[in-house]
Scaffold this motif. Structure first.
Motif, PDB file in Angstrom:
ATOM      1  N   ARG A 133       3.876 -78.612  65.952  1.00  0.00           N
ATOM      2  CA  ARG A 133       2.429 -78.729  66.222  1.00  0.00           C
ATOM      3  C   ARG A 133       2.178 -78.667  67.733  1.00  0.00           C
ATOM      4  N   SER A 134       3.010 -79.337  68.505  1.00  0.00           N
ATOM      5  CA  SER A 134       2.871 -79.285  69.963  1.00  0.00           C
ATOM      6  C   SER A 134       3.069 -77.865  70.468  1.00  0.00           C
ATOM      7  N   LEU A 135       4.049 -77.195  69.879  1.00  0.00           N
ATOM      8  CA  LEU A 135       4.342 -75.811  70.262  1.00  0.00           C
ATOM      9  C   LEU A 135       3.135 -74.909  70.022  1.00  0.00           C
ATOM     10  N   PHE A 137      -2.634 -72.483  73.671  1.00  0.00           N
ATOM     11  CA  PHE A 137      -4.015 -72.519  74.145  1.00  0.00           C
ATOM     12  C   PHE A 137      -4.268 -73.599  75.197  1.00  0.00           C
ATOM     13  N   THR A 138      -3.232 -74.297  75.617  1.00  0.00           N
ATOM     14  CA  THR A 138      -3.409 -75.403  76.552  1.00  0.00           C
ATOM     15  C   THR A 138      -2.472 -75.259  77.740  1.00  0.00           C
ATOM     16  N   GLY A 139      -2.593 -76.173  78.688  1.00  0.00           N
ATOM     17  CA  GLY A 139      -1.720 -76.149  79.859  1.00  0.00           C
ATOM     18  C   GLY A 139      -1.868 -74.853  80.627  1.00  0.00           C
ATOM     19  N   SER A 149      -5.442 -68.041  80.034  1.00  0.00           N
ATOM     20  CA  SER A 149      -4.997 -66.795  79.402  1.00  0.00           C
ATOM     21  C   SER A 149      -4.053 -67.160  78.265  1.00  0.00           C
ATOM     22  N   ASN A 150      -4.611 -67.198  77.052  1.00  0.00           N
ATOM     23  CA  ASN A 150      -3.845 -67.658  75.891  1.00  0.00           C
ATOM     24  C   ASN A 150      -2.640 -66.768  75.613  1.00  0.00           C
ATOM     25  N   THR A 154     -12.089 -73.385  74.762  1.00  0.00           N
ATOM     26  CA  THR A 154     -10.869 -73.987  74.228  1.00  0.00           C
ATOM     27  C   THR A 154     -10.648 -73.558  72.778  1.00  0.00           C
ATOM     28  N   LYS A 155      -9.407 -73.662  72.352  1.00  0.00           N
ATOM     29  CA  LYS A 155      -9.039 -73.328  70.972  1.00  0.00           C
ATOM     30  C   LYS A 155      -8.083 -74.391  70.461  1.00  0.00           C
ATOM     31  N   GLU A 156      -8.072 -74.585  69.165  1.00  0.00           N
ATOM     32  CA  GLU A 156      -7.182 -75.589  68.584  1.00  0.00           C
ATOM     33  C   GLU A 156      -6.714 -75.131  67.215  1.00  0.00           C
TER      34      GLU A 156
END
Length: 593
Positions: free
Chosen positions: A482-484, A489-491, A496-497, A517-519
């Motif tokens: 899930r973190s991966l 989309f973060t950090g 640039s996703n 943002t995206k999740e």
């Protein structure tokens, strides 16, 4: 001959008040892009009180010794076929000859990534052919790019110093020094790495700068460096024991050192860049953005020009220095399709650069000139050596190509194929553990997979995956996965996703509550058709670049029980052979909610 000391106050005042104007395009027999937006007067003729020096530069050559197809995005400039070492050498010599005819000198430099991510013609021989080609075209200095670390820093030192690798007749599809009668002599030019240090002794990996002397004794200093972000985009093992420092701080700290050596003209060769709003406006600078903007604004005012790379863009900019004076910032696309001719005007009284009389033009490396004979001989030699490997048919596809172009979800047909090949590769199975999901970084897919009459050659496959990365299997918990997925989309990937290409896993992402943002939808993630369980441990496979946390995917670095398998290109080739003919499937693994 001694030159009078410079009046520093007068020089800085002149820089701060220099006016920005548009220069007329200088043709010299090469195609140009029209108006040049930069700090320069209407006339390109140097003042009689000044010495004009031509700084000819390229960047991001990536071993492209032969031209790419004009129909590909990397084979032309605004529709004009461009590139190829044989033509590049001729154009450079034409520019040098034109300078000599005017009693002027030339210096040829580059801004990194000459090698790495290269076509098979160069990569099959550890990029030795490209170094030999750069020697022949008269390159004198280059900064170190991130791709110069693709095979590790020790291999980069070999590129500089020469020597052969003990790889037999070609371990891992590569063969150093294939001609037993001819040893690899290394680069005749200087690799420069001002901001790459050994952690143990704080010494630079390679020379931080070089000083070129003109015939009259005048000096020009070139500071070379790669982007500070290199550790996040190269394989960890390739830079082990090194640290990368801030570009601005590093360059600025070297200015006093160069000035003590009598250097008044200073140029930075930087493997970092920007992105103009209009990618076709290669000889101007519309709406440029990216890291180079802030870097250029903060580099010491004593630095007179910044030659850049990394983003594979063409631009010719004037960006104000900290004193408010305009300063040229240039980039010449990639693959040898452009040459920048930066005409530096040096005041004979002060030895300083007169920026108001310094201009630059990005010139297309057209293919309507004679090929340079020595380059043709070099290329023909390696073509003969690589032919048996390159032309081998490894499978067929039922379409003309498999595209790397992603859909709205970030998924591509070619990404699916590569991920499927990684998942199916038996080399990563260990201790009875077989991976159930695979992840591929989109930036590692360098080209569409193109067939000729349906046939796919090893050369075509290698063009897609040219890095010779190893596959790595590891254990990740559901929570780590899930973190991966969130790290797409973060950090460092928020602006640039980077959507990973996957096999064995499906999920949905949606726009977040905050604009931009995206999740990932938590209950949408499934592995092998079953909902992801946070506490369950899953065996997954990826390449060694991602395994080390590359591209901002730190979750991979936390994986356990890692096992190194075979090369990604071998997995790709074997999969195509086993699924002959291959038909691209739908892009339905990642959806947008």
């Amino acid at each position: 001959m001694a030159f009078p000391a410079r009046d520093k106050n007068r020089s800085r005042g002149r820089r701060a008040t220099a006016l920005v104007a548009a220069a007329a395009a200088v043709t010299l027999g090469l195609a140009t892009g029209g108006t040049v937006t930069q700090a320069a007067p209407d006339s390109h003729k140097p003042k009689p009180t000044h010495t004009q020096v031509h700084l000819l530069s390229i960047n991001d050559f990536h071993g492209n010794l032969v031209p790419n197809a004009p129909t590909s995005s990397s084979g032309h400039v605004n529709g004009t076929p461009a590139g190829g070492a044989e033509y590049l050498a001729t154009h450079l010599e034409q520019l040098r000859a034109a300078a000599r005819a005017n009693g002027q000198e030339s210096i040829t430099v580059a801004a990194g990534d000459l090698i790495g991510g290269s076509p098979l013609l160069s990569a099959a021989f550890h990029d030795e052919p490209t170094i030999e080609a750069m020697n022949l075209i008269g390159l004198e200095a280059t900064s170190v790019g991130n791709h110069e670390f693709d095979e590790g820093w020790r291999e980069l030192l070999r590129m500089q110093k020469g020597g052969c690798l003990p790889d037999g007749d070609g371990a891992n599809n590569q063969n150093s020094c294939p001609d037993p009668k001819q040893k690899f002599k290394g680069a005749d030019f200087d690799f420069l790495s001002a901001n790459v240090f050994f952690e143990k002794n704080q010494k630079t990996l390679l020379a931080p700068y070089t000083i070129k002397k003109l015939k009259d004794g005048r000096k020009i200093g070139f500071i070379g460096m790669t982007l500070e972000n290199t550790p996040n985009i190269v394989t960890k093992s390739g830079i082990e024991g090194l640290k990368f420092t801030d570009e601005v701080e590093t360059a600025n700290a070297l200015v006093p050192e160069l000035k003590k050596k009598g250097v008044e003209a200073i140029v930075v060769l930087l493997h970092e860049g920007g992105i103009p709003a209009d990618p076709k406006a290669y000889n101007s600078c519309p709406g440029i953005s990216g890291p180079i903007v802030d870097i250029a604004k903060n580099l010491d005012a004593e630095i007179d020009a910044v030659i850049t790379g990394h983003t594979h863009q063409g631009y010719n900019c004037s960006i104000a220095d900290p004193a408010g004076a305009p300063r040229l910032v240039t980039s010449a696309f990639s693959f040898g399709r452009l040459v920048t001719d930066l005409r530096m005007s040096i005041d004979n009284l002060t030895n300083d650069v007169d920026r108001a009389n310094t201009i630059a033009n990005n010139l297309i490396v057209t293919q309507d000139v004679p090929k340079a004979r020595k380059l043709t001989q070099l290329i023909d030699k390696y073509k003969a050596l690589v032919a048996p490997i390159e032309s081998k048919v490894i499978g067929h596809i039922t379409t003309d190509m498999v595209s790397r172009t992603a859909d709205a979800s970030g998924e591509s047909p070619l990404g699916n194929l590569i991920a499927d090949a990684q998942l199916a590769d038996p080399s990563t199975v260990t201790g009875g553990k077989t991976p159930v999901a695979a992840f591929m970084n989109p930036g590692g897919i360098r080209s569409d997979l193109v067939a000729v009459n349906g046939a796919v050659t090893f050369g075509a496959a290698f063009t897609v995956q040219p890095f010779n990365n190893y596959l790595v299997s590891m254990d990740l918990t559901g929570t780590q996965i899930r973190s991966l997925l969130a790290q797409q989309f973060t950090g460092v990937n928020q602006v640039s996703n980077k959507v990973l290409q996957v096999s064995g896993i499906t999920y949905t992402w949606k726009a977040g509550a905050t604009p931009g943002t995206k999740e990932v939808v938590a209950d949408s993630v499934k592995i092998a058709g079953q909902p992801l369980v946070d506490t369950t441990t899953y065996r997954i496979v990826t390449n060694n670049f991602l395994s080390d946390g590359g591209d901002g995917f730190g979750a991979f670095a936390t994986g356990t029980n890692k096992f190194f398998g075979g090369l990604d290109i071998d997995a790709f080739a074997n999969y195509l052979t086993a699924h002959d003919p291959y038909t691209p499937g739908p892009t339905d693994r990642i959806t947008v909610g």
